[in-house]
Design a protein around this motif. Structure first.
Motif, mmCIF file in Angstrom:
data_model
loop_
_atom_site.group_PDB
_atom_site.id
_atom_site.type_symbol
_atom_site.label_atom_id
_atom_site.label_comp_id
_atom_site.label_asym_id
_atom_site.label_seq_id
_atom_site.Cartn_x
_atom_site.Cartn_y
_atom_site.Cartn_z
ATOM 1 N N LEU A 79 2.450 -15.593 -1.594
ATOM 2 C CA LEU A 79 1.663 -14.565 -0.916
ATOM 3 C C LEU A 79 2.132 -13.161 -1.323
ATOM 4 C CD1 LEU A 79 -0.623 -14.300 1.137
ATOM 5 C CD2 LEU A 79 1.086 -14.389 2.971
ATOM 6 N N GLU A 80 3.442 -12.966 -1.403
ATOM 7 C CA GLU A 80 3.955 -11.653 -1.803
ATOM 8 C C GLU A 80 3.487 -11.291 -3.199
ATOM 9 O OE1 GLU A 80 8.200 -10.620 -0.417
ATOM 10 O OE2 GLU A 80 8.169 -12.786 -0.586
ATOM 11 N N ALA A 81 3.560 -12.256 -4.114
ATOM 12 C CA ALA A 81 3.177 -11.968 -5.502
ATOM 13 C C ALA A 81 1.675 -11.724 -5.593
ATOM 14 C CB ALA A 81 3.605 -13.114 -6.409
ATOM 15 N N GLN A 82 0.893 -12.495 -4.836
ATOM 16 C CA GLN A 82 -0.566 -12.286 -4.871
ATOM 17 C C GLN A 82 -0.910 -10.876 -4.378
ATOM 18 O OE1 GLN A 82 -1.782 -15.590 -2.424
ATOM 19 N NE2 GLN A 82 -1.194 -17.090 -3.971
ATOM 20 N N ILE A 83 -0.263 -10.460 -3.297
ATOM 21 C CA ILE A 83 -0.547 -9.133 -2.730
ATOM 22 C C ILE A 83 -0.078 -8.029 -3.681
ATOM 23 C CG2 ILE A 83 0.159 -7.560 -0.866
ATOM 24 C CD1 ILE A 83 -0.010 -10.026 1.027
ATOM 25 N N ALA A 84 1.134 -8.183 -4.204
ATOM 26 C CA ALA A 84 1.688 -7.135 -5.078
ATOM 27 C C ALA A 84 0.853 -6.996 -6.346
ATOM 28 C CB ALA A 84 3.130 -7.468 -5.437
ATOM 29 N N LEU A 85 0.479 -8.104 -6.959
ATOM 30 C CA LEU A 85 -0.241 -8.021 -8.240
ATOM 31 C C LEU A 85 -1.675 -7.540 -8.033
ATOM 32 C CD1 LEU A 85 1.277 -11.105 -10.074
ATOM 33 C CD2 LEU A 85 1.774 -8.670 -10.452
ATOM 34 N N THR A 86 -2.267 -7.892 -6.904
ATOM 35 C CA THR A 86 -3.612 -7.379 -6.623
ATOM 36 C C THR A 86 -3.560 -5.859 -6.435
ATOM 37 O OG1 THR A 86 -4.176 -9.462 -5.578
ATOM 38 C CG2 THR A 86 -5.623 -7.614 -5.096
ATOM 39 N N ALA A 87 -2.557 -5.392 -5.707
ATOM 40 C CA ALA A 87 -2.419 -3.939 -5.513
ATOM 41 C C ALA A 87 -2.165 -3.253 -6.855
ATOM 42 C CB ALA A 87 -1.274 -3.650 -4.542
ATOM 43 N N ASP A 147 9.927 0.387 -8.142
ATOM 44 C CA ASP A 147 8.939 0.998 -7.251
ATOM 45 C C ASP A 147 8.052 -0.012 -6.527
ATOM 46 O OD1 ASP A 147 9.885 3.491 -8.045
ATOM 47 O OD2 ASP A 147 8.509 3.600 -9.744
ATOM 48 N N LEU A 148 8.050 -1.287 -6.966
ATOM 49 C CA LEU A 148 7.180 -2.273 -6.317
ATOM 50 C C LEU A 148 7.843 -3.664 -6.222
ATOM 51 C CD1 LEU A 148 4.301 -3.042 -5.230
ATOM 52 C CD2 LEU A 148 3.675 -3.577 -7.605
ATOM 53 N N ALA A 149 8.272 -4.178 -7.375
ATOM 54 C CA ALA A 149 8.702 -5.586 -7.418
ATOM 55 C C ALA A 149 9.972 -5.843 -6.611
ATOM 56 C CB ALA A 149 8.911 -6.022 -8.876
ATOM 57 N N TYR A 150 10.886 -4.870 -6.560
ATOM 58 C CA TYR A 150 12.095 -5.039 -5.741
ATOM 59 C C TYR A 150 11.854 -4.671 -4.266
ATOM 60 C CZ TYR A 150 16.808 -4.719 -3.912
ATOM 61 O OH TYR A 150 17.916 -4.873 -3.133
ATOM 62 N N PRO A 151 11.344 -3.483 -3.987
ATOM 63 C CA PRO A 151 11.272 -3.103 -2.562
ATOM 64 C C PRO A 151 10.355 -3.985 -1.716
ATOM 65 C CG PRO A 151 10.338 -1.361 -3.969
ATOM 66 C CD PRO A 151 10.962 -2.364 -4.879
ATOM 67 N N LEU A 152 9.299 -4.539 -2.277
ATOM 68 C CA LEU A 152 8.404 -5.360 -1.436
ATOM 69 C C LEU A 152 9.126 -6.612 -0.912
ATOM 70 C CD1 LEU A 152 5.616 -6.056 -0.161
ATOM 71 C CD2 LEU A 152 5.049 -7.184 -2.303
ATOM 72 N N PRO A 153 9.608 -7.497 -1.796
ATOM 73 C CA PRO A 153 10.243 -8.705 -1.242
ATOM 74 C C PRO A 153 11.507 -8.441 -0.448
ATOM 75 C CG PRO A 153 10.205 -8.782 -3.668
ATOM 76 C CD PRO A 153 9.476 -7.558 -3.265
ATOM 77 N N THR A 199 0.845 -1.211 0.000
ATOM 78 C CA THR A 199 0.000 0.000 0.000
ATOM 79 C C THR A 199 0.875 1.254 0.000
ATOM 80 O OG1 THR A 199 -1.707 -1.195 1.176
ATOM 81 C CG2 THR A 199 -1.834 1.197 1.289
ATOM 82 N N ASP A 200 1.882 1.266 0.881
ATOM 83 C CA ASP A 200 2.770 2.432 0.942
ATOM 84 C C ASP A 200 3.499 2.628 -0.387
ATOM 85 O OD1 ASP A 200 2.036 2.769 3.519
ATOM 86 O OD2 ASP A 200 3.901 2.018 4.420
ATOM 87 N N LEU A 201 3.969 1.533 -0.976
ATOM 88 C CA LEU A 201 4.725 1.659 -2.233
ATOM 89 C C LEU A 201 3.838 2.260 -3.319
ATOM 90 C CD1 LEU A 201 6.711 -1.719 -2.123
ATOM 91 C CD2 LEU A 201 7.684 0.591 -1.956
ATOM 92 N N ILE A 202 2.584 1.819 -3.368
ATOM 93 C CA ILE A 202 1.689 2.362 -4.403
ATOM 94 C C ILE A 202 1.305 3.806 -4.062
ATOM 95 C CG2 ILE A 202 -0.525 2.053 -5.601
ATOM 96 C CD1 ILE A 202 0.488 -0.598 -6.187
ATOM 97 N N ASP A 203 1.090 4.106 -2.777
ATOM 98 C CA ASP A 203 0.815 5.504 -2.386
ATOM 99 C C ASP A 203 1.924 6.438 -2.886
ATOM 100 O OD1 ASP A 203 -1.509 4.801 -1.088
ATOM 101 O OD2 ASP A 203 -0.661 4.894 0.941
ATOM 102 N N ASN A 204 3.170 5.931 -2.820
ATOM 103 C CA ASN A 204 4.304 6.754 -3.245
ATOM 104 C C ASN A 204 4.294 7.068 -4.732
ATOM 105 O OD1 ASN A 204 5.290 6.796 -0.685
ATOM 106 N ND2 ASN A 204 6.778 5.127 -1.007
ATOM 107 N N MET A 205 3.462 6.371 -5.501
ATOM 108 C CA MET A 205 3.432 6.606 -6.952
ATOM 109 C C MET A 205 2.436 7.709 -7.308
ATOM 110 S SD MET A 205 3.153 2.634 -8.154
ATOM 111 C CE MET A 205 4.324 1.394 -7.591
ATOM 112 N N ALA A 206 1.696 8.206 -6.278
ATOM 113 C CA ALA A 206 0.524 9.046 -6.540
ATOM 114 C C ALA A 206 0.807 10.271 -7.411
ATOM 115 C CB ALA A 206 -0.105 9.466 -5.218
ATOM 116 N N ALA A 207 1.936 10.916 -7.181
ATOM 117 C CA ALA A 207 2.154 12.185 -7.888
ATOM 118 C C ALA A 207 2.783 11.986 -9.271
ATOM 119 C CB ALA A 207 3.045 13.076 -7.039
#
Ligand code: HEM
Length: 424
Positions: A367-375, A145-151, A128-136
């Motif tokens: 689980l990580e991939a399911q969460i990341a791809l759903t987000a 922005d997502l695939a590296y920092p999450l895992p 959620t935080d990683l995607i929030d950071n993409m807002a602007a």
């Protein structure tokens, strides 16, 4: 001009974006002997049989191809690589089983059933935080922005690696992994790898000491303090296994998330299905592990005896490489193997290998991939690929995009279009 050899074609970077036509050719000879006397196995049934065959060893010290690489680098060391201790990944039973059991004691059922499930809320929060950071922004990079920092954040928190240390080990891991590409200018690559391996070892030795002095609730603390029914691993093993988990625990998952985002962008109807029904994430991740697996082959297996398979005898002592990604697209395994069809509900893919070395971290990675791809699917407004294919990382072995630029119109609130649909 002479035809490039089979191995040269695997290494050829121009095949990286789409190695699958080449794998189709390769499958015409299920077991191929290469000029150096090693064998490539590319069909589903044969790979599955060899993954489960006790005559096939994972012991790195027996492998002639690994020995040749070490000799080319003028090095007499042993282990998974210079400066690396062999871990259970590169051992055979009974040692493999014992060290894997001791480690699993702190990672999964039956002793620690809550470790992975207990991180689900935290994983969602990080995504959620990683995607929030993409807002602007109007352009994001799915890899950075997502695939590296999450895992990487998840495995560091799980192991108890302090935040901020990632900056230190990232460079060493890049070097150590780049030079695992068999055939890449062995001498200089191996020398660099020796240095990176030493740095990584010293880093993990420090962490093992620190966690023993002041244990927390993390996996590494449990491993360095708990004696369990089978005793504690020797320090050498603790350091090696800590590094194995740290590296295997994120490098592969990065590619699963990036390959997944790319595949969904190439299949807009599937992307829409995931938006509408996040429950689709489970079969989609399974199909991705077949269709675009992060680990394309497992190298450095050794035949302990003559093995008759698919009309060929692999002689005792020969080195084998099992091309998991070719087996996954074998028409004898699934119909229309070149199509991405999550509704197959196929969980017999080779994405996590098989047999005694079946991926240790599979529940976490899924689980990580399911969460990341759903987000990714539910929160990005109108995501569009900037270039297709994207640039790829050099490795033919751990294969995935180096960057995945995507244009977006904005970011939806975490509850997605089903919620208030606010564009931030
Ligand atoms: C999508 C992500 C992942 C993929 C595709 C993947 C793939 C694989 C494959 C193919 C193997 C078998 C290697 C062989 O047979 O030689 C393996 C083993 C292993 N993986 Fe994973 N992996 C992933 C994530 C993880 C994670 C998150 C962890 C750690 C938490 C992990 C830890 C390990 C370990 C320790 C082994 C060695 C198992 C053994 O030798 O018994 N992996 N993985």
């Amino acid at each position: 001009m002479s035809q490039p050899s089979t191995w040269e074609q695997i290494l050829d970077y121009s095949n990286r974006a789409n190695p699958y036509p080449f794998y189709e050719e390769l499958r015409k000879t299920p077991v191929t002997r290469l000029p150096d006397g090693s064998y490539l196995v590319s069909t589903y049934a044969e790979i599955a049989a060899l993954l489960h065959d006790p005559r096939v060893s994972s012991d790195i010290e027996r492998n002639p191809a690994a020995a040749a690489m070490r000799a080319a680098a003028g090095e007499d060391g042993e282990g998974d690589g210079p400066g690396m201790t062999p871990t259970f990944l590169s051992m055979d039973p009974p040692d493999h089983d014992k060290f894997r059991r001791i480690t699993m004691r702190h990672f999964g059922p039956p002793t620690t059933p809550g470790r992975v499930a207990g991180m689900e809320a935290r994983m969602t929060e990080i995504a959620t935080d990683l995607i929030d950071n993409m807002a602007a922004r109007s352009r994001i990079d799915v890899v950075d922005d997502l695939a590296y920092p999450l895992p990487v954040t998840v495995i560091c928190e799980l192991l108890g690696v302090p935040p901020g240390d990632e900056q230190r080990f990232r460079v060493w891991v890049d070097v150590a992994l780049q030079s695992t590409d068999p055939g890449l200018d062995p001498e200089t690559q191996q020398k660099k790898r020796i240095e990176a391996g030493k740095e990584l070892r010293a880093f993990m030795e420090e962490l093992v000491d620190a966690h023993r002095r002041a244990p927390g609730n993390d996996l590494l603390s449990a491993m360095v303090t708990d004696d369990g029914p089978e005793g504690r691993m020797p320090d050498e093993q603790l350091v090696g296994t800590g590094l194995l988990l740290l590296i295997a625990g994120h490098e592969t998952t990065v590619n699963l998330i990036s390959n997944g985002a790319l595949t969904l962008l190439r299949h807009p109807a599937e992307l829409q299905r995931l938006r509408d029904d996040p429950g689709m994430a489970i079969p989609m991740v399974e199909e991705l592990l077949r269709y675009e697996p992060p680990v394309h082959f497992v190298p450095f297996r050794t035949a302990l005896d003559d093995i008759d398979i698919a009309g060929t005898t692999i002689p005792a002592g020969a080195s084998l490489t099992l091309v998991l990604a070719a087996g996954n697209r074998d028409p004898a395994h699934v119909a229309d193997p070149g199509l991405f069809i999550p509704d197959r509900h196929n969980n017999k893919h080779l994405g996590f290998g098989g047999g005694v070395h079946l991926c240790f971290g599979a529940p976490l990675a899924r689980l990580e991939a399911q969460i990341a791809l759903t987000a990714f699917a539910t929160r990005l407004e109108n995501p569009r690929l900037v270039s297709d294919p994207p640039p790829y990382r050099p490795s033919p072995f751990l294969r995935g995009p180096s960057h995945l630029p995507v244009d977006i119109n904005g970011v939806l609130a975490p509850d997605g279009p089903a919620g208030d649909g606010t564009v931030r």
